[in-house]
Design a protein around this motif. Structure first.
Motif, PDB file in Angstrom:
ATOM      1  N   ALA A 200       0.776  -1.288  -0.299  1.00 40.65           N
ATOM      2  CA  ALA A 200      -0.088  -0.167  -0.040  1.00 40.65           C
ATOM      3  C   ALA A 200       0.824   1.230  -0.041  1.00 40.65           C
ATOM      4  N   ASP A 201       1.856   1.259   0.826  1.00 40.94           N
ATOM      5  CA  ASP A 201       2.807   2.341   0.973  1.00 40.94           C
ATOM      6  C   ASP A 201       3.593   2.618  -0.605  1.00 40.94           C
ATOM      7  N   ALA A 202       4.022   1.280  -1.264  1.00 41.14           N
ATOM      8  CA  ALA A 202       4.646   1.574  -2.311  1.00 41.14           C
ATOM      9  C   ALA A 202       3.838   2.262  -3.693  1.00 41.14           C
ATOM     10  N   VAL A 203       2.456   1.874  -3.292  1.00 40.67           N
ATOM     11  CA  VAL A 203       1.847   2.216  -4.679  1.00 40.67           C
ATOM     12  C   VAL A 203       0.909   3.486  -4.433  1.00 40.67           C
ATOM     13  N   GLY A 204       1.398   4.216  -3.228  1.00 42.39           N
ATOM     14  CA  GLY A 204       0.677   5.541  -2.877  1.00 42.39           C
ATOM     15  C   GLY A 204      -0.528   5.444  -2.173  1.00 42.39           C
TER      16      GLY A 204
ATOM     17  N   SER B  35       7.118   0.713   6.270  1.00 45.46           N
ATOM     18  CA  SER B  35       5.985   1.383   5.669  1.00 45.46           C
ATOM     19  C   SER B  35       4.971   1.648   6.894  1.00 45.46           C
ATOM     20  N   LEU B  36       5.036   0.838   8.139  1.00 47.59           N
ATOM     21  CA  LEU B  36       3.882   0.832   8.742  1.00 47.59           C
ATOM     22  C   LEU B  36       3.875   2.459   9.487  1.00 47.59           C
TER      23      LEU B  36
ATOM     24  N   ALA C 153      -2.664 -11.101  -4.464  1.00 45.99           N
ATOM     25  CA  ALA C 153      -3.645 -10.545  -5.023  1.00 45.99           C
ATOM     26  C   ALA C 153      -3.775  -9.128  -4.628  1.00 45.99           C
ATOM     27  N   ALA C 154      -3.309  -8.636  -3.250  1.00 46.14           N
ATOM     28  CA  ALA C 154      -3.342  -7.211  -2.865  1.00 46.14           C
ATOM     29  C   ALA C 154      -2.447  -6.309  -3.704  1.00 46.14           C
ATOM     30  N   ALA C 155      -1.284  -6.759  -3.982  1.00 50.04           N
ATOM     31  CA  ALA C 155      -0.192  -6.123  -4.713  1.00 50.04           C
ATOM     32  C   ALA C 155      -0.728  -5.753  -6.181  1.00 50.04           C
ATOM     33  N   ILE C 156      -1.310  -6.975  -6.870  1.00 46.67           N
ATOM     34  CA  ILE C 156      -1.889  -6.662  -8.203  1.00 46.67           C
ATOM     35  C   ILE C 156      -2.989  -5.630  -8.236  1.00 46.67           C
ATOM     36  N   CYS C 157      -3.928  -5.783  -7.432  1.00 48.84           N
ATOM     37  CA  CYS C 157      -5.260  -4.758  -7.585  1.00 48.84           C
ATOM     38  C   CYS C 157      -4.878  -3.338  -7.061  1.00 48.84           C
ATOM     39  N   LEU C 158      -3.882  -3.318  -6.096  1.00 49.37           N
ATOM     40  CA  LEU C 158      -3.357  -1.960  -5.835  1.00 49.37           C
ATOM     41  C   LEU C 158      -2.654  -1.326  -6.688  1.00 49.37           C
ATOM     42  N   TYR C 159      -1.952  -2.104  -7.390  1.00 52.54           N
ATOM     43  CA  TYR C 159      -1.094  -1.388  -8.427  1.00 52.54           C
ATOM     44  C   TYR C 159      -1.877  -0.985  -9.583  1.00 52.54           C
ATOM     45  N   ALA C 160      -3.013  -1.906  -9.733  1.00 55.41           N
ATOM     46  CA  ALA C 160      -3.737  -1.522 -10.963  1.00 55.41           C
ATOM     47  C   ALA C 160      -4.612  -0.261 -10.826  1.00 55.41           C
ATOM     48  N   SER C 161      -5.026  -0.175  -9.434  1.00 56.19           N
ATOM     49  CA  SER C 161      -5.639   1.309  -9.049  1.00 56.19           C
ATOM     50  C   SER C 161      -4.602   2.272  -9.399  1.00 56.19           C
TER      51      SER C 161
END
Length: 275
Positions: free
Chosen positions: A136-140, A165-166, A252-260
């Motif tokens: 989440a931190d990485a994708v902003g 990132s916490l 799954a979270a990494a893929i979805c958050l990056y897509a957004s």
């Protein structure tokens, strides 16, 4: 820096070691951050109450310790046994900070007009929670909302997995799932749930992702409860082109958050008024 060697019996060390236990973290509002990455991130937010370091860390992380001391943080040299008690890893780094907890009220995040939230529901594994926070931190992303009965984000394994990132991304603990999701939707975010049989393909979801969204991710073992998934505005499937049956939570979270994030940043770059 305090150059007088402190043993594991020192009351401050004993009190810090107790923070490995969730009950003591709840009681004190404090937790431990271990290792240079986490400690550096904690120092930048001004949340460090005291920094314990070993002789090896004094040599390896001299600049970090000097910087902490210069800002008024109490720094305490401890013996090797104390360093082992304070650390949770097999090879203790000898650098542990006592920090103020980082979670904030949901209203504090929603009041900033967020465009991207990660909402893991009843996430149980601290390593996964920390990895999700790091993603989440990485994708902003604008925040991570831990909904329901979840792992404590201040758990040592979670803190280490987040790699600092916490301290960068706002963390919320919304214990009541229905109330949390209602508040998020009322703030204008579209609720998205991942599902193998979702009616929306992630590759074709750019229009949905262009607005403010909150991604719901389920428990590692059981996924999203059907009742929670039903609260989502859309159920999104991640296309799998190989033979893997499914993806784990963090992937799954990494893929979805990056897509957004990709859609949001593309829109921002195309519109100077949004920069």
């Amino acid at each position: 820096m305090d150059d007088e060697l402190t043993s594991w019996r020192n009351p401050r060390v004993v009190a810090a070691v107790k923070l490995h236990r969730a009950a003591h973290r709840r009681k004190t509002g404090l937790f431990l951050a271990e290792g240079a990455n986490a400690v550096t991130a904690a120092l930048t937010t001004g949340r460090v109450r005291e920094l314990f370091y070993s002789a090896a860390a004094a040599h390896r992380d001299h600049e970090l310790l000097a910087s902490a001391s210069a800002t008024g943080v109490r720094t305490t040299l401890v013996d090797d046994r104390a360093a082992e008690h304070l650390g949770e890893t097999v090879t203790a780094p000898g650098l542990v900070a006592v920090c103020e907890q980082v979670d904030v009220p949901l209203e504090a995040v929603l009041g900033r007009d967020p465009r991207l939230l990660a909402v893991p529901v009843e996430i149980a594994e601290p390593g996964n929670a920390g990895t999700l926070i790091r993603v989440a931190d990485a994708v902003g992303a604008d925040g991570v909302v831990l909904a329901g009965a979840t792992v404590d984000p201040h758990n040592g394994k979670c803190v280490r997995a987040s790699a600092g990132s916490l301290f960068h991304v706002p963390i919320v603990r919304g214990r009541e799932i229905d109330e949390t999701l209602t508040a998020v939707r009322d703030a204008g975010l579209t609720l998205l749930a991942t599902a193998a049989d979702g009616e929306v393909d992630l590759d074709e979801a750019d229009e949905i992702l262009s607005g403010p969204v909150a991604w719901l991710f389920g428990n590692e073992a059981h996924g999203l409860d059907p009742a929670v998934a039903a609260r989502a505005d859309h159920r999104v499937r991640i296309p799998i082109h190989g033979r893997a049956e499914s993806l784990n939570l963090a992937a799954a979270a990494a893929i979805c958050l990056y897509a957004s994030a990709r859609v949001h940043h593309r829109a921002r770059d195309a519109d100077p008024a949004r920069r």
